[in-house]
Design a protein around this motif. Structure first.
Motif, PDB file in Angstrom:
ATOM      1  N   SER A 196      24.969  48.801  40.455  1.00  0.00           N
ATOM      2  CA  SER A 196      23.758  49.333  39.929  1.00  0.00           C
ATOM      3  C   SER A 196      23.506  50.800  39.578  1.00  0.00           C
ATOM      4  CB  SER A 196      22.989  48.507  39.723  1.00  0.00           C
ATOM      5  OG  SER A 196      21.931  48.986  39.544  1.00  0.00           O
ATOM      6  N   GLY A 197      23.690  51.912  39.127  1.00  0.00           N
ATOM      7  CA  GLY A 197      23.882  53.453  39.242  1.00  0.00           C
ATOM      8  C   GLY A 197      24.247  53.467  38.995  1.00  0.00           C
ATOM      9  N   GLU A 198      25.820  53.506  39.820  1.00  0.00           N
ATOM     10  CA  GLU A 198      26.973  54.197  40.137  1.00  0.00           C
ATOM     11  C   GLU A 198      27.777  53.964  38.703  1.00  0.00           C
ATOM     12  OE1 GLU A 198      29.740  52.221  42.197  1.00  0.00           O
ATOM     13  OE2 GLU A 198      28.105  53.015  44.283  1.00  0.00           O
ATOM     14  N   ILE A 199      29.273  54.622  38.150  1.00  0.00           N
ATOM     15  CA  ILE A 199      29.443  55.592  37.018  1.00  0.00           C
ATOM     16  C   ILE A 199      30.184  54.315  36.791  1.00  0.00           C
ATOM     17  CG2 ILE A 199      30.634  57.165  35.797  1.00  0.00           C
ATOM     18  CD1 ILE A 199      27.553  58.138  35.857  1.00  0.00           C
ATOM     19  N   LEU A 200      31.107  53.995  35.914  1.00  0.00           N
ATOM     20  CA  LEU A 200      32.038  52.761  35.866  1.00  0.00           C
ATOM     21  C   LEU A 200      33.109  53.951  35.158  1.00  0.00           C
ATOM     22  CD1 LEU A 200      32.990  50.132  35.576  1.00  0.00           C
ATOM     23  CD2 LEU A 200      32.157  49.781  32.770  1.00  0.00           C
ATOM     24  N   ASP A 201      33.495  54.305  35.841  1.00  0.00           N
ATOM     25  CA  ASP A 201      35.594  54.855  35.560  1.00  0.00           C
ATOM     26  C   ASP A 201      36.148  54.111  35.845  1.00  0.00           C
ATOM     27  OD1 ASP A 201      35.446  54.942  38.221  1.00  0.00           O
ATOM     28  OD2 ASP A 201      34.473  56.590  38.945  1.00  0.00           O
ATOM     29  N   GLU A 202      37.460  55.253  35.450  1.00  0.00           N
ATOM     30  CA  GLU A 202      38.519  54.582  35.715  1.00  0.00           C
ATOM     31  C   GLU A 202      38.817  53.579  36.478  1.00  0.00           C
ATOM     32  OE1 GLU A 202      40.910  53.662  32.537  1.00  0.00           O
ATOM     33  OE2 GLU A 202      39.334  54.839  31.756  1.00  0.00           O
ATOM     34  N   ALA A 203      38.584  53.984  37.837  1.00  0.00           N
ATOM     35  CA  ALA A 203      39.050  53.617  38.762  1.00  0.00           C
ATOM     36  C   ALA A 203      38.629  52.074  38.661  1.00  0.00           C
ATOM     37  CB  ALA A 203      38.792  54.376  40.108  1.00  0.00           C
ATOM     38  N   LYS A 204      37.026  52.158  38.952  1.00  0.00           N
ATOM     39  CA  LYS A 204      36.653  50.680  38.994  1.00  0.00           C
ATOM     40  C   LYS A 204      36.762  50.030  38.088  1.00  0.00           C
ATOM     41  CE  LYS A 204      31.556  51.566  39.962  1.00  0.00           C
ATOM     42  NZ  LYS A 204      32.174  51.886  41.905  1.00  0.00           N
ATOM     43  N   LEU A 205      37.919  50.264  36.398  1.00  0.00           N
ATOM     44  CA  LEU A 205      38.121  49.927  35.300  1.00  0.00           C
ATOM     45  C   LEU A 205      39.307  48.506  36.105  1.00  0.00           C
ATOM     46  CD1 LEU A 205      37.379  51.701  32.396  1.00  0.00           C
ATOM     47  CD2 LEU A 205      36.438  49.119  32.691  1.00  0.00           C
ATOM     48  N   GLU A 206      39.874  49.693  35.985  1.00  0.00           N
ATOM     49  CA  GLU A 206      41.413  49.172  37.153  1.00  0.00           C
ATOM     50  C   GLU A 206      40.968  48.394  37.642  1.00  0.00           C
ATOM     51  OE1 GLU A 206      45.227  51.640  38.660  1.00  0.00           O
ATOM     52  OE2 GLU A 206      44.424  51.823  35.840  1.00  0.00           O
ATOM     53  N   GLU A 207      40.243  48.474  38.998  1.00  0.00           N
ATOM     54  CA  GLU A 207      40.089  47.686  39.891  1.00  0.00           C
ATOM     55  C   GLU A 207      39.311  46.110  39.720  1.00  0.00           C
ATOM     56  OE1 GLU A 207      39.759  47.219  43.659  1.00  0.00           O
ATOM     57  OE2 GLU A 207      41.061  48.703  43.191  1.00  0.00           O
ATOM     58  N   PHE A 208      38.665  45.991  38.623  1.00  0.00           N
ATOM     59  CA  PHE A 208      38.588  45.185  37.875  1.00  0.00           C
ATOM     60  C   PHE A 208      38.916  44.361  36.741  1.00  0.00           C
ATOM     61  CE2 PHE A 208      35.985  43.040  34.974  1.00  0.00           C
ATOM     62  CZ  PHE A 208      34.480  42.699  34.793  1.00  0.00           C
ATOM     63  N   TYR A 209      40.447  45.412  36.271  1.00  0.00           N
ATOM     64  CA  TYR A 209      41.213  44.408  36.100  1.00  0.00           C
ATOM     65  C   TYR A 209      41.869  43.516  37.021  1.00  0.00           C
ATOM     66  CZ  TYR A 209      45.776  43.744  33.845  1.00  0.00           C
ATOM     67  OH  TYR A 209      47.153  43.575  33.328  1.00  0.00           O
ATOM     68  N   ARG A 210      41.877  44.311  38.002  1.00  0.00           N
ATOM     69  CA  ARG A 210      43.301  43.620  38.725  1.00  0.00           C
ATOM     70  C   ARG A 210      42.794  41.838  39.700  1.00  0.00           C
ATOM     71  NH1 ARG A 210      43.941  48.182  42.981  1.00  0.00           N
ATOM     72  NH2 ARG A 210      44.667  49.895  41.074  1.00  0.00           N
ATOM     73  N   GLY A 211      41.037  42.499  39.845  1.00  0.00           N
ATOM     74  CA  GLY A 211      40.307  41.007  40.302  1.00  0.00           C
ATOM     75  C   GLY A 211      40.177  39.774  39.008  1.00  0.00           C
ATOM     76  N   LEU A 212      40.443  40.314  37.766  1.00  0.00           N
ATOM     77  CA  LEU A 212      40.831  39.683  36.649  1.00  0.00           C
ATOM     78  C   LEU A 212      42.444  38.463  36.695  1.00  0.00           C
ATOM     79  CD1 LEU A 212      39.110  41.056  33.766  1.00  0.00           C
ATOM     80  CD2 LEU A 212      38.256  38.955  35.064  1.00  0.00           C
TER      81      LEU A 212
END
Ligand SMILES: Nc1nc2c(ncn2[C@@H]2O[C@H](COP(=O)(O)OP(=O)(O)O)[C@@H](O)[C@H]2O)c(=O)[nH]1
Ligand SMILES: [Mg+2]
Length: 314
Positions: free
Chosen positions: A28-44
């Protein structure tokens, strides 16, 4: 344990991927940036839901939340909704897990015949016993046909289950023609007024042409004995093989006209997302899921419950 808790605990390994790898990204409170989106993708992707679904989810998150402050609950809500939409397709309604016959095409009159096929060891015989238990438990008269005449142990295994469940079974000596067992099963189901006949088959690889022809023959013989049968042709897939298992589907479908999938061993794998890949890649719905080795560990597949269980307390 209730059905939903049972499902949640079966999905534990898949949930663990989401819990550790993915949840930590979304503080919570951090920015959803490209790096996070990419990690999220990898998790899925690790859950084996497939590139298409994972891309779709991440695209949506990028559009709705990219570059903005993370509010985890909102993100999970969007992910849940999107996966449910994928799983439910355009009709938007799924099956109710409380109704064991909900997913089945039922014969207009006489017994409903269910043919079960798949490769070796995926859980065909066990799933047949579990399905028989579900149907028997809801007051239906069930007859099993031990069509895996290839291995004597398979007939014994099914006979043992039939005794435990308290349902009828038709067997023939080892090496009998499996099509004749299927025929006899249909005959007996009619004669004894059964509501369901469930027909077991020997495991086979989709590449074994002679055995695939045999499966075709079983299907044909059933159709000759009872008009409209088999009303269901269920392909059993093992979730632990993830998306690799999907290559089996088209050949089996050709030979046995598959109308549904039983996805087994969801309890033993972190690849539970494969349910989503199946939905996207194949024209055949997952109708039941295996969530353990016990007789009661088969559930009607409910998209709502599945997604809720997957993302509950991530
Ligand atoms: N953990 C788990 N094991 C399962 C499940 N379904 C089947 N099995 C196991 O998979 C093994 C093979 O099952 P079986 O029904 O004999 O497979 P078949 O060769 O396809 O008939 C057995 O040890 C079963 O107990 C499931 O949903 N979860
Ligand atoms: Mg078997």
């Amino acid at each position: 344990m209730g059905l939903f808790d049972n499902l949640k605990s079966a999905l534990k390994k898949t949930k663990d991927v989401l819990r550790t790898d993915v949840r930590d990204l979304l503080r919570s409170g951090e920015i959803l940036d490209e790096a996070k989106l990419e990690e999220f993708y990898r998790g899925l992707i690790t859950t084996d839901m497939g590139v298409a679904a994972a891309t779709e989810v991440v695209e949506t998150l990028r559009k709705e939340f990219g570059g903005r402050t993370v509010v985890p609950d909102k993100i999970w809500e969007v992910v849940r909704t999107q996966l449910k939409t994928i799983l439910l397709g355009e009709s938007g309604t799924g099956w109710d897990r409380a109704n064991p016959i909900g997913p089945l095409n039922i014969a207009a009159t006489g017994p409903t015949v269910i043919l079960v096929s798949g490769v070796n060891g995926v859980g065909k015989t066990t799933s047949i016993a579990k399905l028989a238990r579900l149907l028997h438990g809801s007051g239906r008269k069930v007859l099993l046909a031990a069509g895996d005449t290839f291995r004597a142990a398979a007939v014994e295994q099914l006979t043992m289950w039939s005794k435990r469940i308290g349902c009828d079974i038709v067997t023939k000596p080892p090496k009998s023609d499996p099509a004749s067992v299927a025929f006899e099963g249909c005959d007996q189901a009619v004669a004894r007024g059964a509501d369901f006949a469930i027909i077991d088959t020997a495991g086979r690889l989709q590449t074994q042409q002679n055995l695939m022809s045999e499966l075709q023959k079983i299907h044909r013989v059933i159709a000759k004995r009872i008009e409209g049968a088999p009303h269901e042709s269920l392909l059993v897939l093992d979730a632990t093989t993830g998306q690799n298992g999907l290559s089996q589907a088209s050949k089996f479908s050709e030979a046995a006209g598959c109308t549904g999938i039983i996805l087994t061993k969801l309890d033993g794998t972190a690849k539970g997302g494969v349910v989503i890949a199946i939905r996207q890649k194949m024209g055949i719905p997952v109708k039941y899921i295996g969530v353990g080795e016990q007789l009661d560990d088969l559930q009607v597949f409910s998209a709502d419950d599945f997604v809720n269980a997957l993302f509950d307390d991530v």
